[in-house]
Design a protein around this motif. Structure first.
Motif, PDB file in Angstrom:
ATOM      1  N   ALA A 125     -14.966   0.494   6.873  1.00  0.00           N
ATOM      2  CA  ALA A 125     -15.413   1.796   6.380  1.00  0.00           C
ATOM      3  C   ALA A 125     -14.297   2.602   5.719  1.00  0.00           C
ATOM      4  CB  ALA A 125     -16.013   2.597   7.524  1.00  0.00           C
ATOM      5  N   ALA A 126     -13.052   2.104   5.780  1.00  0.00           N
ATOM      6  CA  ALA A 126     -11.914   2.863   5.236  1.00  0.00           C
ATOM      7  C   ALA A 126     -12.117   3.112   3.751  1.00  0.00           C
ATOM      8  CB  ALA A 126     -10.604   2.129   5.482  1.00  0.00           C
ATOM      9  N   GLY A 127     -11.907   4.339   3.359  1.00  0.00           N
ATOM     10  CA  GLY A 127     -12.134   4.721   1.975  1.00  0.00           C
ATOM     11  C   GLY A 127     -10.970   4.455   1.044  1.00  0.00           C
ATOM     12  N   ASN A 128      -9.766   4.166   1.568  1.00  0.00           N
ATOM     13  CA  ASN A 128      -8.647   3.932   0.652  1.00  0.00           C
ATOM     14  C   ASN A 128      -7.797   2.756   1.124  1.00  0.00           C
ATOM     15  OD1 ASN A 128      -6.335   4.720   2.255  1.00  0.00           O
ATOM     16  ND2 ASN A 128      -6.882   6.856   1.937  1.00  0.00           N
ATOM     17  N   SER A 138       4.001   6.191  10.244  1.00  0.00           N
ATOM     18  CA  SER A 138       2.788   6.542   9.527  1.00  0.00           C
ATOM     19  C   SER A 138       1.699   6.813  10.560  1.00  0.00           C
ATOM     20  CB  SER A 138       2.371   5.402   8.596  1.00  0.00           C
ATOM     21  OG  SER A 138       1.436   5.851   7.660  1.00  0.00           O
ATOM     22  N   LEU A 139       0.961   7.894  10.367  1.00  0.00           N
ATOM     23  CA  LEU A 139      -0.065   8.329  11.310  1.00  0.00           C
ATOM     24  C   LEU A 139      -1.398   8.451  10.587  1.00  0.00           C
ATOM     25  CD1 LEU A 139      -1.073   9.679  13.988  1.00  0.00           C
ATOM     26  CD2 LEU A 139      -0.274  11.833  13.022  1.00  0.00           C
ATOM     27  N   LEU A 140      -2.399   7.720  11.091  1.00  0.00           N
ATOM     28  CA  LEU A 140      -3.761   7.809  10.573  1.00  0.00           C
ATOM     29  C   LEU A 140      -4.591   8.558  11.600  1.00  0.00           C
ATOM     30  CD1 LEU A 140      -6.116   7.055   8.668  1.00  0.00           C
ATOM     31  CD2 LEU A 140      -6.256   4.863   9.873  1.00  0.00           C
ATOM     32  N   THR A 141      -5.162   9.706  11.206  1.00  0.00           N
ATOM     33  CA  THR A 141      -6.007  10.508  12.087  1.00  0.00           C
ATOM     34  C   THR A 141      -7.462  10.201  11.771  1.00  0.00           C
ATOM     35  OG1 THR A 141      -4.337  12.247  12.147  1.00  0.00           O
ATOM     36  CG2 THR A 141      -6.555  12.839  12.864  1.00  0.00           C
ATOM     37  N   LEU A 142      -8.218   9.880  12.814  1.00  0.00           N
ATOM     38  CA  LEU A 142      -9.635   9.530  12.682  1.00  0.00           C
ATOM     39  C   LEU A 142     -10.488  10.462  13.527  1.00  0.00           C
ATOM     40  CD1 LEU A 142      -9.046   5.721  13.242  1.00  0.00           C
ATOM     41  CD2 LEU A 142      -9.610   6.781  11.051  1.00  0.00           C
ATOM     42  N   ALA A 143     -11.784  10.439  13.279  1.00  0.00           N
ATOM     43  CA  ALA A 143     -12.711  11.203  14.103  1.00  0.00           C
ATOM     44  C   ALA A 143     -12.679  10.666  15.532  1.00  0.00           C
ATOM     45  CB  ALA A 143     -14.123  11.089  13.526  1.00  0.00           C
ATOM     46  N   ALA A 153       0.826  -1.216   0.000  1.00  0.00           N
ATOM     47  CA  ALA A 153       0.000   0.000   0.000  1.00  0.00           C
ATOM     48  C   ALA A 153       0.855   1.258   0.000  1.00  0.00           C
ATOM     49  CB  ALA A 153      -0.940   0.006   1.212  1.00  0.00           C
ATOM     50  N   GLY A 154       2.108   1.158   0.446  1.00  0.00           N
ATOM     51  CA  GLY A 154       2.999   2.327   0.460  1.00  0.00           C
ATOM     52  C   GLY A 154       2.481   3.434   1.345  1.00  0.00           C
ATOM     53  N   LEU A 155       2.489   3.222   2.640  1.00  0.00           N
ATOM     54  CA  LEU A 155       1.918   4.192   3.570  1.00  0.00           C
ATOM     55  C   LEU A 155       2.680   5.510   3.599  1.00  0.00           C
ATOM     56  CD1 LEU A 155       1.086   1.989   6.677  1.00  0.00           C
ATOM     57  CD2 LEU A 155      -0.395   2.616   4.777  1.00  0.00           C
ATOM     58  N   PRO A 156       1.950   6.622   3.489  1.00  0.00           N
ATOM     59  CA  PRO A 156       2.576   7.941   3.667  1.00  0.00           C
ATOM     60  C   PRO A 156       2.727   8.251   5.156  1.00  0.00           C
ATOM     61  CG  PRO A 156       0.253   8.210   3.214  1.00  0.00           C
ATOM     62  CD  PRO A 156       0.542   6.730   3.140  1.00  0.00           C
ATOM     63  N   LYS A 157       3.379   9.373   5.454  1.00  0.00           N
ATOM     64  CA  LYS A 157       3.549   9.785   6.857  1.00  0.00           C
ATOM     65  C   LYS A 157       2.215  10.146   7.502  1.00  0.00           C
ATOM     66  CE  LYS A 157       7.388  11.981   8.216  1.00  0.00           C
ATOM     67  NZ  LYS A 157       8.527  11.616   8.811  1.00  0.00           N
ATOM     68  N   GLN A 158       1.318  10.769   6.745  1.00  0.00           N
ATOM     69  CA  GLN A 158       0.033  11.236   7.277  1.00  0.00           C
ATOM     70  C   GLN A 158      -1.110  10.667   6.444  1.00  0.00           C
ATOM     71  OE1 GLN A 158      -0.507  13.599   9.856  1.00  0.00           O
ATOM     72  NE2 GLN A 158       1.656  13.737  10.302  1.00  0.00           N
ATOM     73  N   LEU A 159      -2.113  10.157   7.125  1.00  0.00           N
ATOM     74  CA  LEU A 159      -3.331   9.654   6.486  1.00  0.00           C
ATOM     75  C   LEU A 159      -4.544  10.205   7.230  1.00  0.00           C
ATOM     76  CD1 LEU A 159      -2.379   5.894   6.233  1.00  0.00           C
ATOM     77  CD2 LEU A 159      -3.211   7.214   4.318  1.00  0.00           C
ATOM     78  N   GLY A 160      -5.665  10.234   6.559  1.00  0.00           N
ATOM     79  CA  GLY A 160      -6.911  10.582   7.224  1.00  0.00           C
ATOM     80  C   GLY A 160      -7.159  12.070   7.290  1.00  0.00           C
ATOM     81  N   ALA A 161      -8.116  12.400   8.139  1.00  0.00           N
ATOM     82  CA  ALA A 161      -8.556  13.787   8.291  1.00  0.00           C
ATOM     83  C   ALA A 161      -7.454  14.637   8.900  1.00  0.00           C
ATOM     84  CB  ALA A 161      -9.790  13.821   9.187  1.00  0.00           C
ATOM     85  N   GLY A 162      -7.554  15.918   8.671  1.00  0.00           N
ATOM     86  CA  GLY A 162      -6.606  16.861   9.260  1.00  0.00           C
ATOM     87  C   GLY A 162      -6.814  16.970  10.761  1.00  0.00           C
ATOM     88  N   PRO A 163      -6.231  17.980  11.380  1.00  0.00           N
ATOM     89  CA  PRO A 163      -6.360  18.147  12.832  1.00  0.00           C
ATOM     90  C   PRO A 163      -7.824  18.214  13.264  1.00  0.00           C
ATOM     91  CG  PRO A 163      -4.763  19.694  11.932  1.00  0.00           C
ATOM     92  CD  PRO A 163      -5.425  19.021  10.765  1.00  0.00           C
ATOM     93  N   GLN A 164      -8.137  17.474  14.325  1.00  0.00           N
ATOM     94  CA  GLN A 164      -9.488  17.458  14.876  1.00  0.00           C
ATOM     95  C   GLN A 164      -9.401  17.524  16.393  1.00  0.00           C
ATOM     96  OE1 GLN A 164     -12.148  14.382  13.584  1.00  0.00           O
ATOM     97  NE2 GLN A 164     -11.186  14.202  11.592  1.00  0.00           N
ATOM     98  N   VAL A 165     -10.443  18.043  17.009  1.00  0.00           N
ATOM     99  CA  VAL A 165     -10.520  18.058  18.467  1.00  0.00           C
ATOM    100  C   VAL A 165     -10.737  16.627  18.936  1.00  0.00           C
ATOM    101  CG1 VAL A 165     -11.843  18.898  20.444  1.00  0.00           C
ATOM    102  CG2 VAL A 165     -11.418  20.399  18.493  1.00  0.00           C
ATOM    103  N   ASN A 166      -9.962  16.196  19.937  1.00  0.00           N
ATOM    104  CA  ASN A 166     -10.061  14.855  20.507  1.00  0.00           C
ATOM    105  C   ASN A 166      -9.941  13.747  19.459  1.00  0.00           C
ATOM    106  OD1 ASN A 166     -10.322  15.982  23.043  1.00  0.00           O
ATOM    107  ND2 ASN A 166     -12.548  15.949  22.971  1.00  0.00           N
TER     108      ASN A 166
END
Length: 150
Positions: free
Chosen positions: A128-131, A111-116, A85-98
């Motif tokens: 549910a992952a879109g990619n 590699s960092l995946l940011t979720l709600a 899959a070749g993971l990038p350093k950042q995945l998912g949504a941008g900065p979010q509260v909590n």
């Protein structure tokens, strides 16, 4: 003689393990106490520890063990999928509260995946992952959690 057998057995076990470096996986959530969650570490001999993270501090492991040969094969398959899959350093949504974060550190790469916030269990998130990249990271996280739960 018995200790030589144990040494040889330990060497063989280390050779079967698919890891060339320690693998660290974190499942954390921002909140009042900072970032809290669970940290899994699997070493190149396929022994593992599980510890809690509270704020910037990772506590002493509350569980440890060793992956079985079957689990080592499963881990290799998961790592192959992540590599493909070749993971990038950042995945998912941008900065979010909590925000909830899934972080993988392996062989000098992060590699960092940011979720709600919240987000449910890892298998539901994976479905549910879109990619492919997010799905591969969530599948690895879910697999590691499952392998070390017993």
């Amino acid at each position: 003689m018995a200790s030589a057998g144990l040494l040889i057995s330990g060497t063989i076990m280390a050779q079967e393990c698919p890891l060339s470096a320690p693998l660290t996986l974190k499942d954390t959530q921002d909140g009042f106490a900072g970032e809290t969650g669970t940290v899994w570490t699997i070493t190149p001999d396929c022994s593992y520890t599980i510890a809690r993270q509270i704020g910037l501090k990772t506590l002493e492991p509350h569980k440890q063990g060793r992956l079985t040969p079957e689990q080592q094969g499963q881990l290799k398959g998961l790592l192959d999928r992540v590599a493909a899959a070749g993971l990038p350093k950042q995945l998912g949504a941008g900065p979010q509260v909590n925000a909830r974060r899934i972080t993988l550190s392996y062989d000098g790469k992060n590699s960092l995946l940011t979720l709600a916030p919240g987000g449910g269990d890892l298998s539901a998130l994976r479905a549910a992952a879109g990619n492919d990249q997010a799905g591969a990271l969530l599948e690895l996280a879910d697999g590691v959690k499952g392998m070390t739960a017993g």
